[in-house]
Structures are given as C-alpha cells and as structure tokens.
Motif scaffolding. Structure first.
Motif, PDB file in Angstrom:
ATOM      1  N   LEU A  11      55.215  29.419  38.686  1.00 16.99           N
ATOM      2  CA  LEU A  11      53.829  29.193  38.277  1.00 16.99           C
ATOM      3  C   LEU A  11      53.380  30.236  37.263  1.00 16.99           C
ATOM      4  CD1 LEU A  11      52.024  28.166  41.602  1.00 16.99           C
ATOM      5  CD2 LEU A  11      53.147  26.725  39.894  1.00 16.99           C
ATOM      6  N   VAL A  12      53.784  31.477  37.464  1.00 19.34           N
ATOM      7  CA  VAL A  12      53.392  32.533  36.516  1.00 19.34           C
ATOM      8  C   VAL A  12      54.026  32.290  35.154  1.00 19.34           C
ATOM      9  CG1 VAL A  12      53.586  34.996  36.015  1.00 19.34           C
ATOM     10  CG2 VAL A  12      52.952  34.243  38.312  1.00 19.34           C
ATOM     11  N   SER A  13      55.283  31.846  35.140  1.00 21.54           N
ATOM     12  CA  SER A  13      55.980  31.691  33.865  1.00 21.54           C
ATOM     13  C   SER A  13      55.652  30.382  33.154  1.00 21.54           C
ATOM     14  CB  SER A  13      57.499  31.787  34.074  1.00 21.54           C
ATOM     15  OG  SER A  13      57.963  30.747  34.905  1.00 21.54           O
ATOM     16  N   GLU A  14      55.357  29.319  33.939  1.00 18.43           N
ATOM     17  CA  GLU A  14      55.189  27.994  33.337  1.00 18.43           C
ATOM     18  C   GLU A  14      53.761  27.469  33.398  1.00 18.43           C
ATOM     19  OE1 GLU A  14      57.757  25.103  35.069  1.00 18.43           O
ATOM     20  OE2 GLU A  14      59.567  26.338  34.872  1.00 18.43           O
ATOM     21  N   GLY A  15      52.916  28.042  34.263  1.00 23.17           N
ATOM     22  CA  GLY A  15      51.623  27.425  34.534  1.00 23.17           C
ATOM     23  C   GLY A  15      51.768  26.330  35.583  1.00 23.17           C
ATOM     24  N   LEU A  16      50.700  25.586  35.817  1.00 26.93           N
ATOM     25  CA  LEU A  16      50.705  24.645  36.934  1.00 26.93           C
ATOM     26  C   LEU A  16      50.905  23.181  36.552  1.00 26.93           C
ATOM     27  CD1 LEU A  16      49.003  27.216  38.200  1.00 26.93           C
ATOM     28  CD2 LEU A  16      48.647  25.548  40.007  1.00 26.93           C
ATOM     29  N   LYS A  17      51.031  22.887  35.265  1.00 23.37           N
ATOM     30  CA  LYS A  17      51.090  21.482  34.882  1.00 23.37           C
ATOM     31  C   LYS A  17      52.326  20.782  35.440  1.00 23.37           C
ATOM     32  CE  LYS A  17      50.729  18.214  31.073  1.00 23.37           C
ATOM     33  NZ  LYS A  17      51.771  17.322  31.641  1.00 23.37           N
ATOM     34  N   GLY A  18      53.494  21.375  35.247  1.00 25.52           N
ATOM     35  CA  GLY A  18      54.719  20.742  35.728  1.00 25.52           C
ATOM     36  C   GLY A  18      54.717  20.572  37.235  1.00 25.52           C
ATOM     37  N   TYR A  19      54.295  21.610  37.939  1.00 29.88           N
ATOM     38  CA  TYR A  19      54.203  21.557  39.400  1.00 29.88           C
ATOM     39  C   TYR A  19      53.243  20.452  39.835  1.00 29.88           C
ATOM     40  CZ  TYR A  19      52.418  22.996  44.007  1.00 29.88           C
ATOM     41  OH  TYR A  19      51.992  23.029  45.304  1.00 29.88           O
ATOM     42  N   THR A  20      52.090  20.393  39.188  1.00 31.97           N
ATOM     43  CA  THR A  20      51.100  19.372  39.528  1.00 31.97           C
ATOM     44  C   THR A  20      51.672  17.974  39.357  1.00 31.97           C
ATOM     45  OG1 THR A  20      49.261  20.809  38.903  1.00 31.97           O
ATOM     46  CG2 THR A  20      48.838  18.443  38.928  1.00 31.97           C
ATOM     47  N   ASP A  21      52.325  17.733  38.234  1.00 35.83           N
ATOM     48  CA  ASP A  21      52.867  16.412  37.957  1.00 35.83           C
ATOM     49  C   ASP A  21      53.932  16.025  38.981  1.00 35.83           C
ATOM     50  OD1 ASP A  21      51.162  16.341  35.806  1.00 35.83           O
ATOM     51  OD2 ASP A  21      52.713  16.776  34.312  1.00 35.83           O
ATOM     52  N   GLU A  22      54.649  17.028  39.490  1.00 36.64           N
ATOM     53  CA  GLU A  22      55.699  16.750  40.477  1.00 36.64           C
ATOM     54  C   GLU A  22      55.135  16.401  41.852  1.00 36.64           C
ATOM     55  OE1 GLU A  22      58.216  20.173  40.550  1.00 36.64           O
ATOM     56  OE2 GLU A  22      58.697  19.990  38.412  1.00 36.64           O
ATOM     57  N   VAL A  23      54.046  17.055  42.252  1.00 39.36           N
ATOM     58  CA  VAL A  23      53.596  16.934  43.646  1.00 39.36           C
ATOM     59  C   VAL A  23      52.317  16.118  43.820  1.00 39.36           C
ATOM     60  CG1 VAL A  23      54.658  19.159  44.189  1.00 39.36           C
ATOM     61  CG2 VAL A  23      52.200  19.063  43.692  1.00 39.36           C
ATOM     62  N   LEU A  24      51.730  15.633  42.737  1.00 37.96           N
ATOM     63  CA  LEU A  24      50.453  14.913  42.878  1.00 37.96           C
ATOM     64  C   LEU A  24      50.573  13.757  43.857  1.00 37.96           C
ATOM     65  CD1 LEU A  24      47.496  14.656  41.898  1.00 37.96           C
ATOM     66  CD2 LEU A  24      48.334  13.032  40.176  1.00 37.96           C
ATOM     67  N   SER A  25      51.713  13.060  43.850  1.00 36.03           N
ATOM     68  CA  SER A  25      51.874  11.896  44.717  1.00 36.03           C
ATOM     69  C   SER A  25      52.079  12.269  46.176  1.00 36.03           C
ATOM     70  CB  SER A  25      53.042  11.033  44.242  1.00 36.03           C
ATOM     71  OG  SER A  25      54.256  11.758  44.307  1.00 36.03           O
ATOM     72  N   LYS A  26      52.213  13.560  46.476  1.00 35.06           N
ATOM     73  CA  LYS A  26      52.199  14.020  47.864  1.00 35.06           C
ATOM     74  C   LYS A  26      50.802  14.491  48.263  1.00 35.06           C
ATOM     75  CE  LYS A  26      57.016  15.478  48.325  1.00 35.06           C
ATOM     76  NZ  LYS A  26      57.917  16.605  48.684  1.00 35.06           N
ATOM     77  N   MET A  27      50.065  15.040  47.296  1.00 32.99           N
ATOM     78  CA  MET A  27      48.691  15.452  47.580  1.00 32.99           C
ATOM     79  C   MET A  27      47.804  14.231  47.829  1.00 32.99           C
ATOM     80  SD  MET A  27      48.650  18.767  47.452  1.00 32.99           S
ATOM     81  CE  MET A  27      49.425  20.209  46.686  1.00 32.99           C
TER      82      MET A  27
END
Length: 269
Positions: free
Chosen positions: A140-156
C-alpha cells in the motif's frame, strides 16, 4: 449533523457528531472512514447522539506512519469521549472497527453500555496472516490503494450488489481509493499483532448485538455464530443479500436490527 475536530493524544481527530441524547459511537473498518456510517447516522440522530470518528490515519484524522496497534485506536476513542464529556456509551464497530471495539471493552469495560460487533472476528492473527498483512502494508505504501481496492471490492460488497447498487459500490470504492496509504499500512501492521479476544467475549456482561452479512467471505457467518455462543445473552442477526458491509448494502435491515437492539439497551439502563 456537525463535522468537527478535536485535539487528543497528540493528533487531530475528525468526527461526526449528530443528534442529542444517549450516545452511540460507531467505529469504521479498514480502509474506510466515518462516511461508511452515513446511513446509520441519518437513521438514528433523530433519537440519540451519534458519534462517528475517523480513526488515526484515515479520513480527516492525522496520519501517523509506522505501526498503529488496536490499543492506540481504542485510546484515541476514549480520549475523544473524554473531550466530549461522555462516560458510558453504546459502541459498535465493523470489521477492524469491531476489533477496536473489543479492545476498547478490554481497556474500558466500565464505559461500555452496549456493544455492536458487525462482520468481525475475535481471534489473533496467524503467523501466515501476520506475513500477509505486513506485506500488504508495504504494498500500500509503495503502490497506493487503487490496485488493492480493485482486487477486493467484490469481497467488500457482494458482486450482485456491485451490479444492483452501483452508488454503494462507488461509495466504497471512493473511500478505499481515498484512504491514506501510510495510515492504512500502519493499521495493518498493528492489526497483525492484535491479541486474541476470545476470553474477553466470555466476560462481556452488557447487551451485545452481532451482525453479519450472509455472503461475507472475510468474516463468515460461522465466525459470528462462534462469537454469539461466547457472549452470554447476545443477539445474532444475519443480513441476507449482503457481504462484508451490510450497513451499506442493506441499510434498512441493518438499521432495523440496530434499532431493536438500542431499544433493548435502554430497558436495561
């Protein structure tokens, strides 16, 4: 509804403070902010005082890089309540927010009048889980949260709700995109070191409501059922048609359960 800030524990805490009367405190999860509670603030501020803070590192609250243990979050909430002149409260949290609420109960049991635990679980992190959280913090520090968000939105948000409730999906995506990377990473590092709250649950003597989305992959119904068994006299509500964020995916059903619970707490005052 008043958006305000307070200077506590060496940081600036942003928070929502709406309504008057018996206080309800709502603690958001990761990587969100206090706006995730908008449907609940709107529903309950007409009958009580609802306080929804931004946690350290999120929203309008100071970002402190490094590691933020759950104890620090809980002590920030206690300091905010001191600032507001509030002693005993009904306090609730979702996901990481639920674990912060458990820590608050551990540290300040006399300040808890009632307890809401939504889509959360009490166990300590496994060694593999610790490695995963620490690695995610660095990502998250190196990339920000966009990639993480796109990966897990369908679990949230349940995939069928992403399609059927695009405004909810957009709200969740926006909160996650906007989360400060250093703040979210500090929370992940601290959460990796959390204690096990299983024994604490067995000592809870105030009214407790456990809520979970039927299709929650992060904290399955079985986790909620296990907490329900541990907390004497607790109530368990399973929200159909929701995943990890039933308060946003099915706000009417969530609010109905919370409203019934708050009425029950009042009868035990």
């Amino acid at each position: 509804m008043t958006a305000a800030t307070a200077q506590v524990n060496g940081i600036t805490v942003g928070y929502e403070d709406a309504g008057a009367g018996d206080p309800l405190v709502l603690v958001h999860g990761h990587p969100f902010d206090r706006s995730m509670w908008a449907p609940q603030v709107g529903a309950f501020a007409g009958e009580r005082r609802v306080i929804a803070p931004d946690l350290r590192g999120y929203g309008a609250t100071t970002v402190v890089p490094g590691t933020t243990p759950l104890e620090t979050f809980a002590r920030d909430i206690a300091a905010l309540l001191d600032h507001l002149g509030l002693d005993r409260v009904v306090i609730g949290g979702l996901s990481m927010g639920g674990q912060i609420v458990m820590e608050f109960c551990r540290l300040f049991p006399d300040r808890v009048r009632g307890l809401l635990l939504a889509d959360t679980f009490p166990t300590a992190e496994t060694e593999d889980g610790k490695r995963v959280r620490r690695a995610m913090a660095e990502r998250l520090v190196s990339e920000g949260l966009k990639g993480y968000t796109d990966e897990v939105l369908s679990k949230m948000v349940a995939p069928y709700n992403i399609e059927a409730l695009p405004a909810v999906a957009d709200q969740v995506r926006g909160m996650m995109y906007g989360a400060p990377p250093e703040g979210a990473a500090a929370a992940l590092r601290g959460r990796a070191e959390r204690p096990d709250y299983g024994d604490l649950l067995g000592r809870i003597a105030v009214p407790a409501l456990i809520v979970v989305g039927r299709d929650d992959e992060y904290t399955p119904v079985a986790d909620a059922e296990a907490m329900h068994r541990r907390i004497t006299g607790s109530e368990l509500v399973i929200i159909e048609g929701a995943a990890h964020l039933p308060n946003l995916e099915r706000p009417d059903e969530f609010n109905a359960a919370l409203g019934r619970f708050l009425a029950r707490v009042m009868t035990k005052a």
